[in-house]
Design a protein around this motif. Structure first.
Motif, PDB file in Angstrom:
ATOM      1  N   ASP A   1       0.579   5.739   0.590  1.00 54.17           N
ATOM      2  CA  ASP A   1      -0.087   7.040   0.639  1.00 54.17           C
ATOM      3  C   ASP A   1       0.976   8.125   0.705  1.00 54.17           C
ATOM      4  OD1 ASP A   1       0.089   8.268   3.396  1.00 54.17           O
ATOM      5  OD2 ASP A   1      -0.759   6.322   3.918  1.00 54.17           O
ATOM      6  N   GLU A   2       0.586   9.309   0.220  1.00 54.85           N
ATOM      7  CA  GLU A   2       1.562  10.394   0.027  1.00 54.85           C
ATOM      8  C   GLU A   2       2.251  10.791   1.325  1.00 54.85           C
ATOM      9  OE1 GLU A   2       2.475  11.627  -2.805  1.00 54.85           O
ATOM     10  OE2 GLU A   2       0.919  10.886  -4.180  1.00 54.85           O
ATOM     11  N   LYS A   3       1.555  10.631   2.464  1.00 54.43           N
ATOM     12  CA  LYS A   3       2.135  11.075   3.740  1.00 54.43           C
ATOM     13  C   LYS A   3       3.071  10.017   4.322  1.00 54.43           C
ATOM     14  CE  LYS A   3       0.578  12.760   8.233  1.00 54.43           C
ATOM     15  NZ  LYS A   3       0.330  11.565   9.032  1.00 54.43           N
ATOM     16  N   ASN A   4       2.583   8.796   4.391  1.00 56.46           N
ATOM     17  CA  ASN A   4       3.358   7.741   5.071  1.00 56.46           C
ATOM     18  C   ASN A   4       4.252   6.937   4.145  1.00 56.46           C
ATOM     19  OD1 ASN A   4       2.199   8.239   7.677  1.00 56.46           O
ATOM     20  ND2 ASN A   4       0.298   7.407   6.821  1.00 56.46           N
TER      21      ASN A   4
ATOM     22  N   GLU B   1       0.834  -1.209   0.000  1.00 59.41           N
ATOM     23  CA  GLU B   1       0.000   0.000   0.000  1.00 59.41           C
ATOM     24  C   GLU B   1       0.866   1.255   0.000  1.00 59.41           C
ATOM     25  OE1 GLU B   1      -1.459  -1.470   3.490  1.00 59.41           O
ATOM     26  OE2 GLU B   1      -2.372  -3.060   2.295  1.00 59.41           O
TER      27      GLU B   1
ATOM     28  N   ILE C   1       1.814   0.319  -7.800  1.00 65.25           N
ATOM     29  CA  ILE C   1       2.195   1.354  -6.823  1.00 65.25           C
ATOM     30  C   ILE C   1       3.713   1.489  -6.770  1.00 65.25           C
ATOM     31  CG2 ILE C   1       2.371   1.755  -4.327  1.00 65.25           C
ATOM     32  CD1 ILE C   1      -0.366   0.468  -4.013  1.00 65.25           C
TER      33      ILE C   1
ATOM     34  N   ALA D   1       7.831   8.323   1.944  1.00 61.19           N
ATOM     35  CA  ALA D   1       7.282   8.896   0.703  1.00 61.19           C
ATOM     36  C   ALA D   1       8.408   9.569  -0.078  1.00 61.19           C
ATOM     37  CB  ALA D   1       6.197   9.913   1.046  1.00 61.19           C
TER      38      ALA D   1
ATOM     39  N   HIS E   1       5.810   4.880  -7.902  1.00 54.29           N
ATOM     40  CA  HIS E   1       6.438   5.760  -6.917  1.00 54.29           C
ATOM     41  C   HIS E   1       7.891   5.391  -6.594  1.00 54.29           C
ATOM     42  CE1 HIS E   1       2.627   7.758  -6.153  1.00 54.29           C
ATOM     43  NE2 HIS E   1       2.056   6.554  -6.110  1.00 54.29           N
TER      44      HIS E   1
END
Ligand SMILES: Cc1cc2nc3c(=O)[nH]c(=O)nc-3n(C[C@H](O)[C@H](O)[C@H](O)COP(=O)(O)OP(=O)(O)OC[C@H]3O[C@@H](n4cnc5c(N)ncnc54)[C@H](O)[C@@H]3O)c2cc1C
Length: 295
Positions: free
Chosen positions: A64-67, A62, A85, A173, A89
């Protein structure tokens, strides 16, 4: 191979208790690619195997942009390589995972098992170190989060306590303008494991290097960060001379092992070649000297 009991806990808590109660007679098993080889060769003779396969907490990838990124320890190398993903990234991580071993091992071996076995001739640890990844350890006592440098203690030795398992790997990130290159040298095409590897993750504007993280793997007992080379690169406009100088610093600052696959001098030279190639590729320069067969 010696007979063994196969235990299938469904929670980390239960797995941890099994490992603690059975002690040295027992081993955790994920994909089994390393463990079963050791058992077939009778280097390991556990009476019990604790399967991690039914622990949902160890699954999934998984972001997310923050974690940042979370990779469940049971993710296979092929899962990491194919993850949309990861490819979006952290392309350097997907690229590294796509080159691990061979298709059979990539489709069976897990990233958690790779880190826990702590074999020096492997790919993920150095790449994860350059990405500043953390390893999450779970047990009935709670959770610990260690950097790769803290987790990998020595040749085949990790910081895992006997009741702990690796549950996930976390990667921060990505910062804007950051890119990475992972390169490895194989002694022969038939030999899957890297003799030397270099991972470079850098924040740059064109040829100006703002920040760099370099890790060498494969030739040292555990992967190492090359902080002097990183400091040398930071704030510098990288040209072909810089590429050579960084590679020389990297080769000077490592303490390579000598074994049947290559003595320390050979390994140091191959690390120099791979480092040069890695830095040149990241900054879009030609490798000042073309030699060796990295892939
Ligand atoms: C032919 C071959 C070629 C290979 N080539 C390469 C290569 O080129 N590059 C590379 O990087 N690797 C290579 N490998 C190594 C491969 O990546 C590892 O064997 C694999 O990732 C181990 O994962 P696994 O799930 O099979 O671990 P297992 O064999 O199940 O376990 C390995 C060890 O880790 C422990 N363990 C597993 N998961 C956990 C966990 N979550 N928490 C705590 N302990 C755990 C087990 O108790 C055991 O001691 C190669 C292996 C083979 C067999």
């Amino acid at each position: 191979m010696r007979d063994f009991d196969f235990l299938e806990p469904t929670t980390v808590h239960e797995a941890s208790h099994m490992l603690a109660d059975l002690g040295d007679d027992c081993r955790a098993i994920a994909g089994g690619t390393a463990l079963m080889l050791g058992m077939r060769q009778r280097m390991l003779t556990p009476t019990h195997l604790v399967s991690l396969g039914r622990l949902p907490q160890l699954r999934g990838i998984e972001f997310d942009e923050k974690n940042g990124l979370r990779i469940g320890a049971l993710s296979r190398h092929a899962d990491v390589a194919a993850s949309a993903i990861v490819r979006q990234h952290y392309p350097v991580l997907a690229s590294m995972a796509s080159r691990v071993a061979n298709p059979q091992v990539r489709n069976q071996g897990t990233i958690g098992g790779n880190l826990c076995y702590a074999d020096p001739s492997t790919d993920p640890p150095g790449c994860l170190m350059a990405l500043d990844a953390k390893v999450v350890l779970g047990s009935s006592r709670g959770e610990r989060v260690l950097s790769i440098e803290e987790f990998l203690v020595d040749y085949y030795v990790t910081a895992l306590e006997s009741d702990e398992i690796v549950t996930e790997i976390r990667v921060p990130a990505p910062v804007a303008d950051t890119s990475g290159v992972y390169s490895r040298f194989l002694r022969t095409a038939a030999e899957h494991r890297p003799l030397a590897s270099v991972a470079l993750v850098a924040r740059r504007e064109g040829l100006l290097c703002r920040e760099a993280r370099i890790a060498v793997g494969g030739s040292t007992p555990i992967p190492v960060r090359l902080r002097r080379a990183e400091a040398f690169m930071e704030g510098r406009t990288v040209d072909e001379n810089t590429v050579n100088e960084v590679a020389d610093i990297v080769a000077t600052d490592i303490d390579p092992v000598s074994d049947t696959r290559g003595n320390a001098d050979f390994r140091r030279e191959m690390v120099r070649v791979v480092a040069r190639r890695t830095v040149a590729e990241l900054f879009g320069l030609n490798d000042p000297l073309q030699e060796g067969t990295a892939r």
